[in-house]
Design a protein around this motif. Sequence first.
Motif, short mmCIF file in Angstrom:
data_model
loop_
_atom_site.label_atom_id
_atom_site.label_comp_id
_atom_site.label_asym_id
_atom_site.label_seq_id
_atom_site.Cartn_x
_atom_site.Cartn_y
_atom_site.Cartn_z
N UNK A 113 0.79 -1.23 0.00
CA UNK A 113 0.00 0.00 0.00
C UNK A 113 0.82 1.27 0.00
N UNK A 114 1.98 1.26 0.65
CA UNK A 114 2.76 2.50 0.76
C UNK A 114 3.32 2.92 -0.60
N UNK A 115 3.45 1.98 -1.53
CA UNK A 115 3.99 2.32 -2.84
C UNK A 115 3.01 3.12 -3.70
N UNK A 116 1.75 3.17 -3.26
CA UNK A 116 0.77 3.95 -4.01
C UNK A 116 0.70 5.40 -3.55
N UNK A 117 1.52 5.77 -2.57
CA UNK A 117 1.51 7.15 -2.08
C UNK A 117 1.96 8.10 -3.20
N UNK A 118 1.19 9.18 -3.46
CA UNK A 118 1.55 10.12 -4.52
C UNK A 118 2.76 10.96 -4.12
N UNK A 119 3.54 11.36 -5.10
CA UNK A 119 4.71 12.19 -4.84
C UNK A 119 4.35 13.66 -5.03
N UNK A 120 4.87 14.54 -4.18
CA UNK A 120 4.48 15.96 -4.22
C UNK A 120 4.87 16.69 -5.50
N UNK A 121 5.90 16.23 -6.23
CA UNK A 121 6.32 16.91 -7.45
C UNK A 121 5.91 16.15 -8.71
N UNK A 122 4.89 15.31 -8.59
CA UNK A 122 4.43 14.52 -9.73
C UNK A 122 4.03 15.41 -10.90
N UNK A 123 4.48 15.02 -12.10
CA UNK A 123 4.14 15.76 -13.32
C UNK A 123 4.22 14.77 -14.47
N UNK A 124 3.08 14.38 -14.99
CA UNK A 124 3.02 13.32 -15.99
C UNK A 124 3.86 13.63 -17.23
N UNK A 125 3.72 14.85 -17.76
CA UNK A 125 4.44 15.21 -18.98
C UNK A 125 5.95 15.22 -18.74
N UNK A 126 6.36 15.80 -17.63
CA UNK A 126 7.79 15.86 -17.34
C UNK A 126 8.35 14.46 -17.08
N UNK A 127 7.60 13.64 -16.36
CA UNK A 127 8.06 12.28 -16.08
C UNK A 127 8.26 11.50 -17.38
N UNK A 128 7.34 11.68 -18.31
CA UNK A 128 7.45 10.99 -19.60
C UNK A 128 8.70 11.45 -20.36
N UNK A 129 8.96 12.75 -20.32
CA UNK A 129 10.13 13.27 -21.02
C UNK A 129 11.42 12.74 -20.41
N UNK A 130 11.49 12.74 -19.07
CA UNK A 130 12.71 12.28 -18.41
C UNK A 130 12.92 10.78 -18.61
N UNK A 131 11.84 10.02 -18.62
CA UNK A 131 11.96 8.58 -18.85
C UNK A 131 12.51 8.31 -20.26
N UNK A 132 12.04 9.09 -21.23
CA UNK A 132 12.56 8.95 -22.59
C UNK A 132 14.04 9.27 -22.64
N UNK A 133 14.44 10.31 -21.91
CA UNK A 133 15.85 10.68 -21.87
C UNK A 133 16.68 9.60 -21.19
N UNK A 134 16.13 8.97 -20.16
CA UNK A 134 16.83 7.87 -19.49
C UNK A 134 17.07 6.73 -20.48
N UNK A 135 16.02 6.37 -21.23
CA UNK A 135 16.14 5.28 -22.19
C UNK A 135 17.19 5.60 -23.25
N UNK A 136 17.18 6.85 -23.73
CA UNK A 136 18.15 7.25 -24.76
C UNK A 136 19.57 7.22 -24.21
N UNK A 137 19.73 7.69 -22.97
CA UNK A 137 21.06 7.74 -22.38
C UNK A 137 21.62 6.34 -22.15
N UNK A 138 20.78 5.44 -21.66
CA UNK A 138 21.22 4.05 -21.44
C UNK A 138 21.63 3.42 -22.77
N UNK A 139 20.83 3.66 -23.81
CA UNK A 139 21.16 3.09 -25.11
C UNK A 139 22.47 3.64 -25.65
N UNK A 140 22.68 4.95 -25.50
CA UNK A 140 23.93 5.55 -25.97
C UNK A 140 25.13 4.98 -25.22
N UNK A 141 24.99 4.83 -23.91
CA UNK A 141 26.11 4.32 -23.13
C UNK A 141 26.43 2.88 -23.48
#
Length: 344
Positions: A204-232
Amino acid sequence: MADELVSLRPVTSVALLVEYAAGRGLNTSSILRGTGISESRLTEHTGEVMLGQELSVLRNIVSALDDEPGMGFLAGLLCHPPSLGVLGFALLTSPNLRHALEIGLRYADLSFTAAAHTLHDQGAEVRIVRDDQGLPPEIRRFALERDLAAISTIQQDLLATRIPVERVEVPFEAHPVYEMFGAVLGVEDIRFGSPHSALVVRAGVLELPLPQANTASARMYEQQCAELVQRRRSRVGISKQVRQLLVREGGMADQSRIAVALNLSVRTLRRRLAEEGTSFRELSNETLGLLAEELLGAGLTVENVADRLGYSSVSAFTSAFRSWRGLSPGNFARVKRGLAPVGA
């Protein structure tokens, strides 16, 4: 294991280890001895090291500290989301703890851990199981302690409160120091001599919302993570060396200069890069893009970044950046600070 040892890692992890070691009275040069990492590398924002080099740093520290129990916990307390770069922003903007945890495990190559972790839902409990068989035995305890403290510290940064941990399972023997750190990390039940290392929380504790949640920003950063891992993962041959040299030169170095630094002819450099499926222009553009993102994320103005990267005008830089990321540098900076949605 040989292929894993040359995988690229953020230099930030080593820099924090050196900072910790310095706080314990250890000499930086002795901690970096035999690793091939220079002190100047530690301050490079986009710097990278190989996993084998980071393991050598860990080995030097553990040897200097005589593998004293609890030392890894102190190192882990220095780990915070901003030190994780783009992964840290992906965690901060996640909708809840479960999503942040899944992102952290998916892009573990961008984090501080050198071990593998898997998530197991078991009804009312969730187990994060650790596999560190790929690590040298002499550093496993220190690395485990560091990761446990880092998880706790980052979680508190994300939620501004400590979530209850049901228990921690570790393979080594009990020691009085673990009672103290158990209290600091909010863990009352530590089970020693377990066959596997694991951290267990209530689902249950894993469902706690985060205070800085931002769907659009999270999606952008996740894409950047994927790109960075692939490049490395693709930069482990001559292209990796070229990229490292470009980063040190601030992205502005011509092909002949890089070839000289690698003791190669320009023709040979071109052929070797082509064999790895890339080109000098591609690597140069990639490096400039990464540097631009880092500088904008650090708060520099578009004008300052354009000047620092050697562009003749702001408009030329803006055009190049838009071709990399699909949005203007100004909008990228606002999105990164959470002030605008992606594409605004």
